[in-house]
Design a protein around this motif. Structure first.
Motif, mmCIF file in Angstrom:
data_model
loop_
_atom_site.group_PDB
_atom_site.id
_atom_site.type_symbol
_atom_site.label_atom_id
_atom_site.label_comp_id
_atom_site.label_asym_id
_atom_site.label_seq_id
_atom_site.Cartn_x
_atom_site.Cartn_y
_atom_site.Cartn_z
ATOM 1 N N ASP A 47 -38.364 -18.082 -38.718
ATOM 2 C CA ASP A 47 -37.751 -16.993 -37.939
ATOM 3 C C ASP A 47 -36.876 -17.456 -36.784
ATOM 4 O O ASP A 47 -36.516 -16.657 -35.927
ATOM 5 N N VAL A 48 -36.549 -18.740 -36.711
ATOM 6 C CA VAL A 48 -35.654 -19.219 -35.654
ATOM 7 C C VAL A 48 -34.224 -18.860 -36.037
ATOM 8 O O VAL A 48 -33.815 -19.003 -37.178
ATOM 9 N N LYS A 49 -33.480 -18.400 -35.050
ATOM 10 C CA LYS A 49 -32.094 -17.987 -35.266
ATOM 11 C C LYS A 49 -31.153 -18.995 -34.609
ATOM 12 O O LYS A 49 -31.563 -19.743 -33.722
ATOM 13 N N PRO A 50 -29.885 -19.004 -35.008
ATOM 14 C CA PRO A 50 -28.935 -19.931 -34.375
ATOM 15 C C PRO A 50 -28.881 -19.805 -32.854
ATOM 16 O O PRO A 50 -28.652 -20.785 -32.159
ATOM 17 N N SER A 51 -29.133 -18.610 -32.328
ATOM 18 C CA SER A 51 -29.102 -18.432 -30.873
ATOM 19 C C SER A 51 -30.232 -19.191 -30.178
ATOM 20 O O SER A 51 -30.194 -19.386 -28.972
ATOM 21 N N HIS A 52 -31.244 -19.633 -30.926
ATOM 22 C CA HIS A 52 -32.344 -20.411 -30.360
ATOM 23 C C HIS A 52 -32.047 -21.905 -30.342
ATOM 24 O O HIS A 52 -32.829 -22.675 -29.803
ATOM 25 N N ALA A 53 -30.966 -22.300 -30.946
ATOM 26 C CA ALA A 53 -30.667 -23.732 -31.092
ATOM 27 C C ALA A 53 -30.401 -24.395 -29.749
ATOM 28 O O ALA A 53 -29.805 -23.804 -28.848
ATOM 29 N N LEU A 54 -30.848 -25.627 -29.635
ATOM 30 C CA LEU A 54 -30.558 -26.421 -28.449
ATOM 31 C C LEU A 54 -29.136 -26.940 -28.519
ATOM 32 O O LEU A 54 -28.572 -27.098 -29.599
ATOM 33 N N SER A 55 -28.583 -27.253 -27.371
ATOM 34 C CA SER A 55 -27.271 -27.888 -27.371
ATOM 35 C C SER A 55 -27.422 -29.289 -27.946
ATOM 36 O O SER A 55 -28.508 -29.871 -27.941
ATOM 37 N N LEU A 56 -26.343 -29.831 -28.428
ATOM 38 C CA LEU A 56 -26.367 -31.184 -28.960
ATOM 39 C C LEU A 56 -26.802 -32.168 -27.873
ATOM 40 O O LEU A 56 -27.556 -33.109 -28.138
ATOM 41 N N LYS A 57 -26.371 -31.928 -26.636
ATOM 42 C CA LYS A 57 -26.763 -32.788 -25.509
ATOM 43 C C LYS A 57 -28.283 -32.787 -25.336
ATOM 44 O O LYS A 57 -28.903 -33.841 -25.186
ATOM 45 N N SER A 58 -28.901 -31.612 -25.357
ATOM 46 C CA SER A 58 -30.351 -31.515 -25.204
ATOM 47 C C SER A 58 -31.076 -32.151 -26.380
ATOM 48 O O SER A 58 -32.058 -32.875 -26.217
ATOM 49 N N PHE A 59 -30.597 -31.882 -27.551
ATOM 50 C CA PHE A 59 -31.191 -32.429 -28.770
ATOM 51 C C PHE A 59 -31.165 -33.953 -28.730
ATOM 52 O O PHE A 59 -32.167 -34.616 -29.011
ATOM 53 N N ARG A 60 -30.033 -34.511 -28.368
ATOM 54 C CA ARG A 60 -29.904 -35.975 -28.285
ATOM 55 C C ARG A 60 -30.800 -36.549 -27.185
ATOM 56 O O ARG A 60 -31.402 -37.610 -27.357
ATOM 57 N N ALA A 61 -30.889 -35.875 -26.046
ATOM 58 C CA ALA A 61 -31.701 -36.371 -24.932
ATOM 59 C C ALA A 61 -33.185 -36.396 -25.299
ATOM 60 O O ALA A 61 -33.889 -37.357 -24.986
ATOM 61 N N ILE A 62 -33.659 -35.357 -25.969
ATOM 62 C CA ILE A 62 -35.062 -35.323 -26.394
ATOM 63 C C ILE A 62 -35.316 -36.428 -27.417
ATOM 64 O O ILE A 62 -36.296 -37.170 -27.320
ATOM 65 N N GLY A 63 -34.423 -36.566 -28.376
ATOM 66 C CA GLY A 63 -34.561 -37.632 -29.373
ATOM 67 C C GLY A 63 -34.559 -39.013 -28.740
ATOM 68 O O GLY A 63 -35.366 -39.884 -29.097
ATOM 69 N N ALA A 64 -33.679 -39.229 -27.774
ATOM 70 C CA ALA A 64 -33.603 -40.530 -27.096
ATOM 71 C C ALA A 64 -34.879 -40.809 -26.298
ATOM 72 O O ALA A 64 -35.400 -41.928 -26.319
ATOM 73 N N ALA A 65 -35.400 -39.792 -25.610
ATOM 74 C CA ALA A 65 -36.626 -39.976 -24.833
ATOM 75 C C ALA A 65 -37.798 -40.314 -25.751
ATOM 76 O O ALA A 65 -38.585 -41.226 -25.459
ATOM 77 N N LEU A 66 -37.898 -39.624 -26.864
ATOM 78 C CA LEU A 66 -38.979 -39.904 -27.803
ATOM 79 C C LEU A 66 -38.847 -41.313 -28.380
ATOM 80 O O LEU A 66 -39.830 -42.048 -28.492
ATOM 81 N N GLN A 67 -37.641 -41.678 -28.725
ATOM 82 C CA GLN A 67 -37.394 -43.002 -29.302
ATOM 83 C C GLN A 67 -37.614 -44.109 -28.273
ATOM 84 O O GLN A 67 -38.199 -45.144 -28.576
ATOM 85 N N ASP A 68 -37.180 -43.886 -27.028
ATOM 86 C CA ASP A 68 -37.275 -44.920 -25.990
ATOM 87 C C ASP A 68 -38.688 -45.086 -25.429
ATOM 88 O O ASP A 68 -39.102 -46.200 -25.125
ATOM 89 N N PHE A 69 -39.413 -43.980 -25.248
ATOM 90 C CA PHE A 69 -40.697 -44.046 -24.564
ATOM 91 C C PHE A 69 -41.919 -43.958 -25.476
ATOM 92 O O PHE A 69 -43.022 -44.293 -25.057
ATOM 93 N N TYR A 70 -41.727 -43.505 -26.713
ATOM 94 C CA TYR A 70 -42.854 -43.346 -27.625
ATOM 95 C C TYR A 70 -42.554 -43.915 -29.013
ATOM 96 O O TYR A 70 -42.965 -43.337 -30.010
ATOM 97 N N PRO A 71 -41.886 -45.049 -29.112
ATOM 98 C CA PRO A 71 -41.454 -45.512 -30.432
ATOM 99 C C PRO A 71 -42.598 -45.827 -31.389
ATOM 100 O O PRO A 71 -42.464 -45.608 -32.586
ATOM 101 N N GLU A 72 -43.688 -46.299 -30.894
ATOM 102 C CA GLU A 72 -44.808 -46.664 -31.770
ATOM 103 C C GLU A 72 -45.963 -45.672 -31.684
ATOM 104 O O GLU A 72 -47.021 -45.916 -32.242
ATOM 105 N N ARG A 73 -45.774 -44.564 -30.977
ATOM 106 C CA ARG A 73 -46.852 -43.589 -30.819
ATOM 107 C C ARG A 73 -46.726 -42.418 -31.783
ATOM 108 O O ARG A 73 -47.626 -41.610 -31.906
ATOM 109 N N LEU A 74 -45.605 -42.333 -32.464
ATOM 110 C CA LEU A 74 -45.373 -41.235 -33.393
ATOM 111 C C LEU A 74 -45.651 -41.692 -34.819
ATOM 112 O O LEU A 74 -45.035 -42.634 -35.305
ATOM 113 N N HIS A 75 -46.584 -41.017 -35.452
ATOM 114 C CA HIS A 75 -46.838 -41.289 -36.866
ATOM 115 C C HIS A 75 -45.781 -40.583 -37.710
ATOM 116 O O HIS A 75 -45.163 -41.185 -38.573
#
Length: 167
Positions: A47-75
């Motif tokens: 039920d998510v609509k396009p209006s709920h989408a994050l900006s590309l900037k936010s999406f990239r920042a979250i991905g970078a934070a997860l990759q940089d700070f939790y690289p081996e903690r995510l299964h």
């Protein structure tokens, strides 16, 4: 992805994701007596609509934070019932991810795929029904109770009386 309130406040999004990751890791480590230090993350896009989408900037920042700070903690991260517009964003964003991290993202669509995959991965007592058919956890979360009354290393819906820990 929050379906109740749309925000693109990057600081709030990062804090929210990091808080939930830290809490998930604390729960996992407590439940396994420190034997498991990785987490499984599931994002429900029903039920998510396009209006709920994050900006590309936010999406990239979250991905970078997860990759940089939790690289081996995510299964693994499961993206459930992802709409087409999100797949478009994924195709734009995923080339910037480390290949190892990219392999940890799994798209799951439809009841049959959910049953097949999540039967193996998640116990029904620990899952909401929109993630795994037959899941026993309530679909609605009382956020004030979860955030302020449930101990940090306990999950939502977890029986606090079943252990020696008291509030």
């Amino acid at each position: 992805v929050c379906r109740n309130k749309i925000t693109d406040d990057l600081d709030a999004l990062l804090r929210g994701h990091i808080y939930m990751i830290e809490r998930t890791l604390a729960v996992t480590e407590r439940r396994t007596n420190g034997k498991i230090e990785k987490s499984i993350v599931a994002y429900n896009f029903s039920d998510v609509k396009p209006s709920h989408a994050l900006s590309l900037k936010s999406f990239r920042a979250i991905g970078a934070a997860l990759q940089d700070f939790y690289p081996e903690r995510l299964h693994c991260t499961y993206m459930i019932d992802v709409p087409n517009f999100f797949r478009y964003l994924w195709n734009l964003f995923s080339p910037f991810l480390d290949p190892v991290t990219k392999k940890k993202v799994v798209f799951v669509n439809g009841e049959a795929e959910k049953e097949e995959l999540f039967d193996y991965v998640m116990d029904e007592k620990d899952v909401m029904p929109y993630i795994r058919p037959g899941g026993k956890m309530p679909a609605e979360v009382d956020m004030p109770t979860f955030l302020y009354k449930v101990p940090f290393d306990y999950g939502f819906g977890e029986d606090l009386n079943s252990s020696c820990r008291s509030l």
